[in-house]
Every structure is written in structure tokens, then in C-alpha cells.
Design a protein around this motif. Structure first.
Motif, PDB file in Angstrom:
ATOM      1  N   GLY A  53       0.800  -1.206   0.000  1.00  0.00           N
ATOM      2  CA  GLY A  53       0.000   0.000   0.000  1.00  0.00           C
ATOM      3  C   GLY A  53       0.830   1.252   0.000  1.00  0.00           C
ATOM      4  O   GLY A  53       2.057   1.214  -0.224  1.00  0.00           O
ATOM      5  N   ARG A 100      -9.236  -4.360   0.905  1.00  0.00           N
ATOM      6  CA  ARG A 100      -8.584  -3.118   0.515  1.00  0.00           C
ATOM      7  C   ARG A 100      -9.257  -1.973   1.269  1.00  0.00           C
ATOM      8  O   ARG A 100     -10.474  -1.772   1.156  1.00  0.00           O
ATOM      9  CB  ARG A 100      -8.692  -2.901  -0.985  1.00  0.00           C
ATOM     10  CG  ARG A 100      -7.982  -1.635  -1.502  1.00  0.00           C
ATOM     11  CD  ARG A 100      -8.181  -1.520  -3.012  1.00  0.00           C
ATOM     12  NE  ARG A 100      -7.643  -0.253  -3.524  1.00  0.00           N
ATOM     13  CZ  ARG A 100      -6.420  -0.117  -4.037  1.00  0.00           C
ATOM     14  NH1 ARG A 100      -5.610  -1.173  -4.105  1.00  0.00           N
ATOM     15  NH2 ARG A 100      -6.022   1.048  -4.493  1.00  0.00           N
ATOM     16  N   HIS A 154      -3.832   3.869   1.301  1.00  0.00           N
ATOM     17  CA  HIS A 154      -4.568   2.618   1.228  1.00  0.00           C
ATOM     18  C   HIS A 154      -3.672   1.446   1.593  1.00  0.00           C
ATOM     19  O   HIS A 154      -2.436   1.537   1.521  1.00  0.00           O
ATOM     20  CB  HIS A 154      -5.144   2.400  -0.182  1.00  0.00           C
ATOM     21  CG  HIS A 154      -4.097   2.123  -1.215  1.00  0.00           C
ATOM     22  ND1 HIS A 154      -3.426   3.120  -1.902  1.00  0.00           N
ATOM     23  CD2 HIS A 154      -3.582   0.947  -1.683  1.00  0.00           C
ATOM     24  CE1 HIS A 154      -2.569   2.583  -2.745  1.00  0.00           C
ATOM     25  NE2 HIS A 154      -2.634   1.261  -2.631  1.00  0.00           N
ATOM     26  N   ASP A 194      -3.665  -2.919   0.909  1.00  0.00           N
ATOM     27  CA  ASP A 194      -4.270  -4.001   0.133  1.00  0.00           C
ATOM     28  C   ASP A 194      -3.759  -5.330   0.694  1.00  0.00           C
ATOM     29  O   ASP A 194      -2.559  -5.629   0.619  1.00  0.00           O
ATOM     30  CB  ASP A 194      -3.880  -3.852  -1.339  1.00  0.00           C
ATOM     31  CG  ASP A 194      -4.764  -4.691  -2.262  1.00  0.00           C
ATOM     32  OD1 ASP A 194      -5.496  -5.557  -1.740  1.00  0.00           O
ATOM     33  OD2 ASP A 194      -4.715  -4.466  -3.473  1.00  0.00           O
TER      34      ASP A 194
END
Length: 323
Positions: free
Chosen positions: A126, A304, A312, A314
Motif C-alpha cells: 500500500g 482493501r 490505502h 491491500d
């Protein structure tokens, strides 16, 4: 008869007459209506004393229909029981609606099929504060059919070290969390006090009422799969699931939309998945995407999380340990 006797007789007669007159006078005083003439006036009986009349009214029983309102409602009792009832609109305005503490709401009616115990491994990638982060995570899921525990631990380069733990009961409607803890630098927790119908936070936040089927952020990942596994035909593309989801600071309604089937090539191999998306309803709430794999009992094989600023993480499935 001698002369003396004759002289004394009129005196005796006179004395007798006077005595009879006294007797008649006394009788008239005792009973005025018994006078010989029969013309004596009768007087009505005297009226009762005013205090005596008031006491008789105060002690008279109330009519059966004149009942007082419950003591818990602070509404004045009407003074006149003959008053006509208010119109429906007026009655609602006169008696304010109260929020009773009462028992918690009825359990969620949605059925669920709980996945068997397993340990899921993830590769994590991320962006955080314009930096690439890389790490690993592990989701440990175990239960005995009555109680459950779930752990999610993550660590890595630039990835904040984090531990989440959820524990509670297994019911016919799925998971019923009792405590959820989230630890980064220090631990915060929320307790699901279902007997009083509130979520209690350790972070000095006010309690929040619990809704049927409420979950925490970790148990939610497993509860979504359990609900869909029980009735997969009920969750067509475009359908939604609503779940009250608690963090250690609040408990909001998370609404997920079923986006449809997706084929994923993950570090652990190929999986056919069902994608769900939770769109944020507030400015600072995260966007959450979850991919559930029917071939792994609808376990989450990809997650996610996207923050409002664009950061973010994931999580992609890399393997499973069955117990």
C-alpha cells in the motif's frame, strides 16, 4: 254526706282538671303532631353540618374509569374525571415520547453458516504518507460452535504494527461479539453489553445503542461471509447488506453493495470471488472493499482499505492453514 265533704268536692275536681291540663301540655311538647287539635305544624329535620358533608365526598370511592397515569410518566393528573379525551394529535403533544432504557433489541433474523476454523495469510502492500509500505498479515479464526476468537496481526516495512482481537458467542444468526480490542501503540477496546443494549468504549466515549446483528471491525469480515454462505441466492448483484459496525470509538451503520463475481490471481493462487464494497457516508470514513471466496467457505481472500486522503492498504491472500 257531711257539709264539709260537700264543700271539699269542688276543690278536688278543680285540682284534677289542672293536673290533666299539665299532662296534655307535656305530651304536646314531646310530640307536636299529637296535639288533640291535629293542627300543629311539623318541622323538617335539621340539615347535616357542612364539614360532615365534605368528609363524605372525600371518602367516596372513585369511578372505575378514572385511573391515574403511570408514575414513571411525569404528567399532571386531571382534576375532573368528566373531561372529554383529547384528540389524537393533541394527546401526542401533551405526553412527550420517552426513551426507556429497556432490554436490548431482538436478535438479527438473518441466518448464517459459520466457516470452519482456519488461519489465513496475506501479503500486504500500500501507500502511507507518500511511501510504499510492504508487510504481512495473519488472520487466525477459531471456534467450538459456541464461542469464537479471531486475531488479525500485521507487521512489515513501513506498515504499522497492529493487533486486533475479537471474541464472543456463536449463534444461529452468526457472530455476537462481546469484546473487541485494537492495539497499535496502546490498546483500546469496546465491550458489547447486550443485556443493557449498549456498546461501552474504553476511550472515554459515550455509550452507543446496539442494533441487531452488531459487529466489530474484525468480526465483520467473517460475519459477511457467514450470512452470504447461508443464502447465496439472496445476494444478487446490486443487493445490499447493512451491519452496525463498531470500532473502539464509534458504532456506525456500514452498508455494503454486492458488486458481483470476480476472478482473482492472488499470491496464494487463483480464486473465484464475490466483491462487496462499502462506500463511506462521512467525509473522513474509509472505503472498504472485501472479496469473499466461496471455495474457502466465503473467507475474505482480499481486503482493501482506502482512507479519505488516498492512503490505502491491500491485503491479498497467500495461503491457508486448516485446523
Amino acid at each position: 254526706m257531711t257539709l264539709a265533704d260537700r264543700r271539699g268536692r269542688p276543690g278536688a275536681v278543680l285540682a284534677l282538671a289542672v293536673l290533666c291540663a299539665h299532662i296534655l301540655a307535656l305530651q304536646a311538647l314531646r310530640d307536636p303532631g299529637s296535639a288533640a287539635t291535629g293542627s300543629a305544624k311539623r318541622y323538617p329535620a335539621a340539615a347535616p353540618h357542612p364539614l360532615t358533608a365534605l368528609r363524605s365526598i372525600e371518602l367516596a370511592p372513585l369511578p372505575i374509569h378514572a385511573s391515574a397515569p403511570p408514575h414513571a410518566v411525569d404528567v399532571p393528573t386531571p382534576r375532573h374525571t368528566s373531561r372529554q379525551p383529547d384528540a389524537p394529535g393533541q394527546a401526542a403533544a401533551a405526553i412527550p415520547a420517552l426513551a426507556p432504557a429497556g432490554p436490548p433489541p431482538a436478535p438479527d433474523a438473518q441466518p448464517a453458516r459459520i466457516a470452519p476454523p482456519m488461519r489465513l495469510h496475506y501479503d500486504v502492500r500500500g501507500h502511507s504518507r507518500d511511501r510504499v509500505v510492504v508487510g504481512r498479515a495473519e488472520l487466525s479464526w477459531q471456534h467450538d460452535g459456541q464461542r469464537y476468537e479471531a486475531y488479525l496481526a500485521q507487521d512489515g516495512e513501513g506498515l504499522p504494527r497492529r493487533r486486533q482481537h475479537s471474541a464472543g458467542r456463536v449463534t444461529a444468526q452468526g457472530l455476537a461479539p462481546e469484546r473487541y480490542a485494537d492495539r497499535t501503540r496502546h490498546e483500546e477496546a469496546v465491550h458489547f453489553e447486550r443485556d443493557v443494549g449498549h456498546a461501552i468504549f474504553s476511550a472515554n466515549r459515550p455509550p452507543v445503542p446496539l442494533q441487531p446483528g452488531a459487529q466489530d471491525r474484525l468480526s465483520l469480515l467473517l460475519q459477511l461471509g457467514a450470512r452470504i454462505a447461508a443464502r447465496p441466492q439472496a445476494y444478487a448483484v446490486g443487493s445490499t447488506l447493512e451491519v452496525q459496525t463498531s470500532t473502539t470509538r464509534d458504532a456506525l451503520i456500514w452498508r455494503f453493495r454486492v458488486e458481483g463475481l470476480e476472478e482473482l490471481q492472488l499470491p496464494g493462487g487463483h480464486q473465484t470471488t464475490l466483491r462487496l464494497v462499502r462506500m463511506p457516508t462521512g467525509e473522513y470514513e474509509p472505503r472498504v472493499e472485501v472479496w469473499l471466496a466461496p471455495g474457502l467457505d466465503y473467507a475474505p481472500v482480499r481486503m482493501r482499505l482506502t482512507q479519505y486522503a488516498g492512503d490505502h492498504l491491500d491485503y491479498q491472500w497467500s495461503g491457508t492453514d486448516r485446523r
